[in-house]
Design a protein around this motif. Structure first.
Motif, mmCIF file in Angstrom:
data_model
loop_
_atom_site.group_PDB
_atom_site.id
_atom_site.type_symbol
_atom_site.label_atom_id
_atom_site.label_comp_id
_atom_site.label_asym_id
_atom_site.label_seq_id
_atom_site.Cartn_x
_atom_site.Cartn_y
_atom_site.Cartn_z
ATOM 1 N N LEU A 25 -20.735 6.976 -1.808
ATOM 2 C CA LEU A 25 -20.146 6.513 -2.380
ATOM 3 C C LEU A 25 -18.937 7.595 -2.757
ATOM 4 C CD1 LEU A 25 -21.614 3.852 -3.881
ATOM 5 C CD2 LEU A 25 -19.782 3.394 -2.397
ATOM 6 N N GLU A 26 -20.340 9.099 -2.809
ATOM 7 C CA GLU A 26 -19.486 10.246 -3.514
ATOM 8 C C GLU A 26 -18.178 10.509 -3.052
ATOM 9 O OE1 GLU A 26 -23.557 12.236 -5.087
ATOM 10 O OE2 GLU A 26 -22.619 12.700 -3.506
ATOM 11 N N LEU A 27 -18.451 10.763 -2.019
ATOM 12 C CA LEU A 27 -17.227 10.822 -0.987
ATOM 13 C C LEU A 27 -15.683 10.655 -1.297
ATOM 14 C CD1 LEU A 27 -18.788 12.079 2.222
ATOM 15 C CD2 LEU A 27 -17.507 13.690 0.529
ATOM 16 N N LEU A 28 -16.312 9.122 -1.700
ATOM 17 C CA LEU A 28 -14.855 8.163 -1.913
ATOM 18 C C LEU A 28 -14.088 8.116 -3.230
ATOM 19 C CD1 LEU A 28 -16.031 5.131 0.025
ATOM 20 C CD2 LEU A 28 -13.808 6.591 0.906
ATOM 21 N N GLN A 29 -15.098 8.664 -3.982
ATOM 22 C CA GLN A 29 -13.889 9.192 -4.844
ATOM 23 C C GLN A 29 -13.550 10.184 -5.309
ATOM 24 O OE1 GLN A 29 -17.370 9.266 -8.787
ATOM 25 N NE2 GLN A 29 -18.364 10.150 -6.891
ATOM 26 N N GLU A 30 -13.517 10.906 -3.932
ATOM 27 C CA GLU A 30 -12.159 12.102 -4.617
ATOM 28 C C GLU A 30 -10.549 11.066 -3.358
ATOM 29 O OE1 GLU A 30 -13.700 14.861 -2.283
ATOM 30 O OE2 GLU A 30 -15.258 14.669 -2.894
ATOM 31 N N GLY A 31 -10.899 9.860 -2.979
ATOM 32 C CA GLY A 31 -9.976 8.632 -2.347
ATOM 33 C C GLY A 31 -10.382 8.518 -1.358
ATOM 34 N N PRO A 32 -9.670 7.684 -0.350
ATOM 35 C CA PRO A 32 -10.236 6.973 1.585
ATOM 36 C C PRO A 32 -10.111 8.408 1.843
ATOM 37 C CG PRO A 32 -7.360 6.456 0.105
ATOM 38 C CD PRO A 32 -8.144 7.709 -0.861
ATOM 39 N N ARG A 33 -10.755 7.539 3.177
ATOM 40 C CA ARG A 33 -11.676 8.311 3.782
ATOM 41 C C ARG A 33 -11.664 7.886 5.583
ATOM 42 N NH1 ARG A 33 -14.549 13.887 3.348
ATOM 43 N NH2 ARG A 33 -13.832 14.871 0.595
ATOM 44 N N PRO A 34 -11.576 8.476 6.064
ATOM 45 C CA PRO A 34 -11.499 8.388 7.837
ATOM 46 C C PRO A 34 -13.052 7.947 8.138
ATOM 47 C CG PRO A 34 -10.328 9.969 8.232
ATOM 48 C CD PRO A 34 -10.538 9.818 6.298
ATOM 49 N N VAL A 35 -13.561 7.181 8.744
ATOM 50 C CA VAL A 35 -14.788 7.404 9.526
ATOM 51 C C VAL A 35 -15.173 8.618 9.983
ATOM 52 C CG1 VAL A 35 -16.392 6.947 10.881
ATOM 53 C CG2 VAL A 35 -14.845 5.120 9.524
ATOM 54 N N ARG A 36 -14.660 9.124 10.548
ATOM 55 C CA ARG A 36 -14.628 10.879 11.412
ATOM 56 C C ARG A 36 -15.144 11.911 10.561
ATOM 57 N NH1 ARG A 36 -9.566 9.864 12.022
ATOM 58 N NH2 ARG A 36 -8.222 11.746 11.615
ATOM 59 N N GLU A 37 -14.048 12.162 8.789
ATOM 60 C CA GLU A 37 -14.417 13.182 7.975
ATOM 61 C C GLU A 37 -15.657 12.803 7.173
ATOM 62 O OE1 GLU A 37 -11.433 13.531 5.334
ATOM 63 O OE2 GLU A 37 -9.560 13.304 6.438
ATOM 64 N N LEU A 38 -16.275 10.941 7.107
ATOM 65 C CA LEU A 38 -17.099 10.724 6.480
ATOM 66 C C LEU A 38 -18.567 11.488 7.294
ATOM 67 C CD1 LEU A 38 -16.682 7.613 5.332
ATOM 68 C CD2 LEU A 38 -16.766 8.900 3.784
ATOM 69 N N VAL A 71 -10.782 3.805 11.120
ATOM 70 C CA VAL A 71 -11.214 2.961 9.962
ATOM 71 C C VAL A 71 -10.925 3.862 9.217
ATOM 72 C CG1 VAL A 71 -12.154 1.564 9.836
ATOM 73 C CG2 VAL A 71 -11.914 1.234 12.024
ATOM 74 N N VAL A 72 -10.230 3.419 7.999
ATOM 75 C CA VAL A 72 -10.551 4.696 7.024
ATOM 76 C C VAL A 72 -10.852 3.025 5.945
ATOM 77 C CG1 VAL A 72 -8.970 4.903 5.042
ATOM 78 C CG2 VAL A 72 -8.194 5.421 6.967
ATOM 79 N N TYR A 73 -11.619 4.131 5.242
ATOM 80 C CA TYR A 73 -12.638 3.537 3.861
ATOM 81 C C TYR A 73 -12.126 4.169 2.026
ATOM 82 C CZ TYR A 73 -16.292 1.113 7.091
ATOM 83 O OH TYR A 73 -16.473 0.670 7.587
ATOM 84 N N GLU A 74 -12.420 3.177 1.774
ATOM 85 C CA GLU A 74 -11.823 3.809 -0.409
ATOM 86 C C GLU A 74 -13.108 2.651 -0.847
ATOM 87 O OE1 GLU A 74 -7.823 2.640 -1.121
ATOM 88 O OE2 GLU A 74 -7.394 1.255 0.579
ATOM 89 N N LEU A 75 -12.703 3.396 -2.157
ATOM 90 C CA LEU A 75 -13.760 2.201 -3.271
ATOM 91 C C LEU A 75 -12.644 0.821 -3.312
ATOM 92 C CD1 LEU A 75 -15.235 5.162 -5.752
ATOM 93 C CD2 LEU A 75 -15.768 3.873 -3.632
ATOM 94 N N ALA A 76 -13.333 0.169 -3.903
ATOM 95 C CA ALA A 76 -13.236 -1.252 -4.063
ATOM 96 C C ALA A 76 -12.593 -1.281 -5.571
ATOM 97 C CB ALA A 76 -13.760 -2.579 -3.921
ATOM 98 N N GLY A 77 -13.118 -0.348 -6.378
ATOM 99 C CA GLY A 77 -12.102 -0.216 -7.676
ATOM 100 C C GLY A 77 -12.799 0.716 -8.436
#
Length: 112
Positions: A25-38, A71-77
């Motif tokens: 969640l901390e990382l996704l605050q910066e924007g969408p990220r692919p799984v490999r970056e996570l 697969v790219v993840y991002e915060l829902a809101g």
């Protein structure tokens, strides 16, 4: 029978109660990220990350989109990002209070 609000809140905070989920969640605050970056940022086994991402996805806190084989993840809101910022503020205040207490204890030990 419906679940009382306080119980729903407790379940929500329990769902957040894993270090990998918090880091995601901390990382996704910066924007969408692919799984490999996570994976690179969190240094956890792929299966462990996948398991934690699934919990976040099922809860509706994050969304996943497929871009080709990625697969790219991002915060829902934005509320989740605000919750993470509020947690940081609260922890900062708590730790500052502990540092003050530690200083007082050290001063008392020197005076004794």
């Amino acid at each position: 029978m419906s679940v009382p609000l306080y119980q729903a809140k407790a379940e929500f905070f329990r769902m957040l109660g894993h270090p990998v989920r918090i880091r995601v969640l901390e990382l996704l605050q910066e924007g969408p990220r692919p799984v490999r970056e996570l994976l690179a940022a969190i240094e956890v086994e792929p299966s462990g990350l996948s398991q934690q991402l699934a919990v976040l996805r099922r809860s509706g806190i994050v969304t996943a989109t497929r871009e080709g084989s990625t697969v790219v993840y991002e915060l829902a809101g934005g509320d989740v990002a605000e919750l993470m910022r509020a947690a940081r503020r609260i922890l900062t205040e708590m730790l500052a209070g502990r540092n003050e207490l530690l200083g007082e204890l050290r001063d008392a030990a020197v005076a004794a």
